[in-house]
Scaffold this motif. Structure first.
Motif, PDB file in Angstrom:
ATOM      1  N   TYR A 172       0.850  -1.182   0.000  1.00 50.78           N
ATOM      2  CA  TYR A 172       0.000   0.000   0.000  1.00 50.78           C
ATOM      3  C   TYR A 172       0.891   1.239   0.000  1.00 50.78           C
ATOM      4  CZ  TYR A 172      -3.887  -3.025   1.483  1.00 50.78           C
ATOM      5  OH  TYR A 172      -4.838  -3.997   1.558  1.00 50.78           O
ATOM      6  N   VAL A 173       0.380   2.308  -0.564  1.00 50.47           N
ATOM      7  CA  VAL A 173       1.043   3.606  -0.443  1.00 50.47           C
ATOM      8  C   VAL A 173       0.008   4.626   0.000  1.00 50.47           C
ATOM      9  CG1 VAL A 173       2.411   5.399  -1.544  1.00 50.47           C
ATOM     10  CG2 VAL A 173       2.679   3.024  -2.286  1.00 50.47           C
ATOM     11  N   LEU A 174       0.244   5.216   1.155  1.00 48.78           N
ATOM     12  CA  LEU A 174      -0.624   6.275   1.648  1.00 48.78           C
ATOM     13  C   LEU A 174      -0.064   7.604   1.164  1.00 48.78           C
ATOM     14  CD1 LEU A 174      -2.052   6.770   5.204  1.00 48.78           C
ATOM     15  CD2 LEU A 174      -0.816   8.617   4.101  1.00 48.78           C
ATOM     16  N   TYR A 175      -0.888   8.378   0.465  1.00 48.69           N
ATOM     17  CA  TYR A 175      -0.510   9.714   0.002  1.00 48.69           C
ATOM     18  C   TYR A 175      -1.306  10.736   0.811  1.00 48.69           C
ATOM     19  CZ  TYR A 175       1.254   7.070  -4.020  1.00 48.69           C
ATOM     20  OH  TYR A 175       1.907   6.177  -4.828  1.00 48.69           O
ATOM     21  N   TYR A 176      -0.621  11.743   1.310  1.00 47.36           N
ATOM     22  CA  TYR A 176      -1.285  12.703   2.188  1.00 47.36           C
ATOM     23  C   TYR A 176      -1.123  14.129   1.677  1.00 47.36           C
ATOM     24  CZ  TYR A 176       3.534  13.126   3.952  1.00 47.36           C
ATOM     25  OH  TYR A 176       4.901  13.293   4.058  1.00 47.36           O
ATOM     26  N   ASN A 177      -2.060  14.980   2.099  1.00 51.08           N
ATOM     27  CA  ASN A 177      -1.997  16.395   1.757  1.00 51.08           C
ATOM     28  C   ASN A 177      -0.788  17.019   2.448  1.00 51.08           C
ATOM     29  OD1 ASN A 177      -2.558  19.357   2.241  1.00 51.08           O
ATOM     30  ND2 ASN A 177      -4.307  18.871   0.933  1.00 51.08           N
TER      31      ASN A 177
END
Length: 265
Positions: A172-177
């Motif tokens: 998984y890759v979590l992308y955040y603001n």
């Protein structure tokens, strides 16, 4: 006689002090043995947790329930957050999991399309982001950022130790603001069926959030096509209602395998 009495009293007092000391040492040792190990999360991931209400608040919850709105009939899910027992109730079928079985119970003659073992907690993991990324057995590393509509989103890669979950080969890759640290995108691979590592990411955009018991949980998310391993075009939207978080565990009886259920292989 007086001397004998004093001697016995001294011995008794020493013995009591010694027993108290042993009990204190034993209690301290037990507390040390049962204390939860400290986990080291990436600094950016901690900020993401905090932006969604904090990991401590999430860990205080024992039950999560929500309804996914669908054109062909809503799907309601309830999960014990501590042992991950789950029941997913659909118009024609109910799928559940407990410490012994993953089961499928049919309400009519319609065949279930899909694999219950793959399906039963699939939406739960999407829904319970970002907090499920604090689970045991996770390996964290840096990931390349993605850019969408002029905004660049940094990423944190999540992979799993061998044997963790149904598909420990998934990534998984979590992308955040970058400004608010709210979760913005999830990239993920699927290895359940092929059993082989994949570098092709699928994407979900976390578009709206709702506050429930002090935590920011997703209200709607969008699935996207993949173009050059980056988000392409929106293809569907999932909406969630009737969200409930509780510090009280759900009744274990609801997760028990029904006599009429089939056991997933």
């Amino acid at each position: 006689m007086k001397h004998i009495f004093l001697l016995l009293l001294t011995i008794s007092m020493f013995s009591c002090k010694n027993e108290t000391k042993k009990e204190t040492v034993k209690a301290e040792t037990t507390a040390e043995e049962t204390a939860a190990p400290t986990k080291n999360y990436p600094e950016a991931l901690v900020k993401v947790f905090d932006a969604h209400g904090g990991l401590e608040t999430w860990n205080s919850m024992q039950s999560l329930a929500y309804t996914q709105v669908k054109d062909d009939g809503n799907v309601s899910t309830i999960t014990n957050l501590k042992n991950r027992n789950i029941v997913v109730d659909m118009p024609d079928h109910t799928i559940g999991a407990n410490s012994n079985d993953i089961w499928l119970n049919s309400k009519n003659d319609k065949a279930f399309k899909g694999n219950p073992r793959f399906f039963y907690n699939l939406m739960f993991y999407f829904y319970a982001m970002p907090f499920v990324l604090a689970d045991d057995g996770i390996i964290y590393s840096d990931a390349e950022s993605i850019t969408f509509e002029g905004v660049t989103y940094p990423g944190i890669k999540i992979s799993y130790e061998n044997g963790v979950g149904e598909s420990s080969g998934d990534d998984y890759v979590l992308y955040y603001n970058p400004t608010t640290y709210k979760m913005a995108w999830l990239g993920y691979t699927v290895t359940y069926f092929s059993k082989e590592k994949s570098s092709e990411l699928h994407f979900r955009r976390y578009t709206d959030w709702q506050t429930v018991n002090g935590l920011e949980l997703v209200e709607s998310m969008e699935g996207f096509t993949t173009e050059n391993n980056a988000p392409g075009k929106s293809k569907r939207k999932d909406v969630f209602t009737d969200v409930k978080l509780s510090q009280t565990a759900p009744d274990n009886a609801i997760f028990e395998t029904p006599e009429t259920a089939e056991i997933a292989k």
